[in-house]
Design an enzyme around this catalytic site. Structure first.
Site: not given
Ligand code: PLP
Length: 388
Positions: A69, A148, A234, A319
């Site tokens: 991500g 998240n 790759t 933390c």
């Molecule tokens: N964006 C959000 C909302 C996430 O919760 C996370 C991972 O915790 C990320 C981006 C990053 O994703 P990745 O761990 O695949 O780089």
């Protein structure tokens, strides 16, 4: 272990692992090679691309496979910044993941301007402020589709409409949203969307970036021209194949069953601990996530008690060394440090069970009671209602 930390990472689906193995054991040749064996591998990558595209309501040529991500987010930001230098402004939500915020820091270092869009007590971005901010020529609005820590869902359609009306592009970090709610780029025509394999029961080390056909794109990684020239390097073939299978499973299964588990968990905990605050509960949020504040109870201590009881979850605070830093997400929602430091995140998946929910809820209640008994009830006198 009762695993209630699926927003951190998810258990790879057995179907995903099964689908990946042949691409590690037998079909391991380089997909870019010219011989026959490579064709099978190339085809598997393209099949996965089609599946992921269908899942998002996109076309196959709008999906670029990446490593995670974070890479997808960086690639989207970087491309807009490089191709559109005359528009300096990037608008980011106040509760974004570090991947967006740190990419924003780089945007600013490169001479751009980054403006933070505030959220309300429920964690929803302020559309009135967005409208005002968009009066200045803006290159990109980058707002996460679902948070998240709280699961709070952003009004993406309204964000897209406002941004597009002002001539700005939209990127959304949909890492937590995909698979847990309806995410369709036709219904909500974002220009870029980032997702991550390990959050949707695929493997770590694979992600995807949706790049709308309407948007121009300059790759972050250049080299051998893989991914149709959009991302060199790759391909992680097994990971990509697994992501395709994960997408198919997510499409078939939906998230309703997970929501029932989360709701049951909240009911049990609040029946026995009525002063518990569920952050973001007044607004639309993912059915998989519960952000709970237990006034007067230190989250760090709770994590230890729950770990001992075999329950894996997360704190709303990170933390670092000996210090407990309040979560920027909860702070942006207006929680003070004490409340933010009394917050735990429980995140569920389709592999969670009702039995686990009951056991974990019981462990949480016992843990809170123990902490309060240890410290003396009302040690930190806080109002019960915050963040809702
Ligand atoms: N964006 C959000 C909302 C996430 O919760 C996370 C991972 O915790 C990320 C981006 C990053 O994703 P990745 O761990 O695949 O780089």
């Amino acid at each position: 272990m009762i695993y209630l930390d699926s927003n951190a990472t998810t258990q790879p689906a057995p179907e995903v692992v099964e689908a990946m193995l042949p691409f590690l054991r037998e079909y391991w040749v380089n997909p870019s090679s010219a011989y026959q064996g490579a064709r099978v591998v190339r085809k598997a990558v393209e099949t996965a691309r089609e599946t992921v595209a269908q899942w998002l309501g996109a076309e196959a040529d709008e999906v670029v496979f990446t490593s995670c991500g974070t890479e997808s987010i960086n690639a989207a930001h970087d491309s807009v910044r490089a191709l559109w230098p005359e528009r300096r402004r990037l608008i980011v939500g106040a509760t974004e993941h570090a991947a967006v915020l740190e990419s924003g820091v780089r945007w600013a270092r490169q001479g751009g301007e980054v403006v933070v869009l505030p959220v309300d007590r429920n964690g929803v971005v302020d559309l009135g402020v967005l409208k005002e901010l968009l009066r200045e020529p803006t290159a990109l609005v980058s707002v996460m589709w679902a948070n998240n820590e709280t699961g709070v869902i952003a009004p993406m359609r309204e964000i897209v409409d406002l941004a597009h009306a002002a001539g700005a592009l939209v990127h959304t970090d949909a890492v937590q949203a995909v698979g847990k709610m309806e995410v369709n780029v036709q219904a909500v025509p974002v220009d870029f969307l980032s997702l991550s394999g390990h959050k949707v029961h695929a493997a770590k080390g694979v992600g995807a970036l949706f790049v709308s056909r309407r948007a121009r794109f300059q790759p972050l990684l250049v080299g051998g021209g893989q991914e149709h020239g959009q991302r060199s390097g790759t391909e992680n073939v097994a990971g990509i194949v697994g992501l395709g299978v994960a997408a198919q499973l997510m499409r078939e299964l939906g998230g309703a069953a997970v929501c029932e588990l989360r709701d049951r968990f909240e009911v049990i905990v609040r029946d026995r601990l009525p002063d518990t605050v569920v952050n973001g509960e007044a607004v639309a949020r993912l059915g998989s996530t519960s952000s709970m504040t237990f006034p007067g109870v230190e989250a760090a201590g709770m994590l230890i008690l729950l770990d001992k009881a075999g329950v894996a979850c997360a704190a709303g605070s990170a933390c670092h060394a000996a210090a407990l830093h309040p979560s920027p997400v909860l702070e942006a929602m207006g929680l003070d440090a004490a409340h933010a430091g009394s917050t735990l995140r429980f995140s569920f998946s389709r592999y969670s069970t009702m039995d686990e929910v009951a056991l974990a809820a019981n462990a949480v209640v016992k843990g809170v009671e123990k902490m309060r008994a240890l410290h003396g009830e009302g040690l930190v006198a806080l109002p019960a209602k915050v963040g809702v």
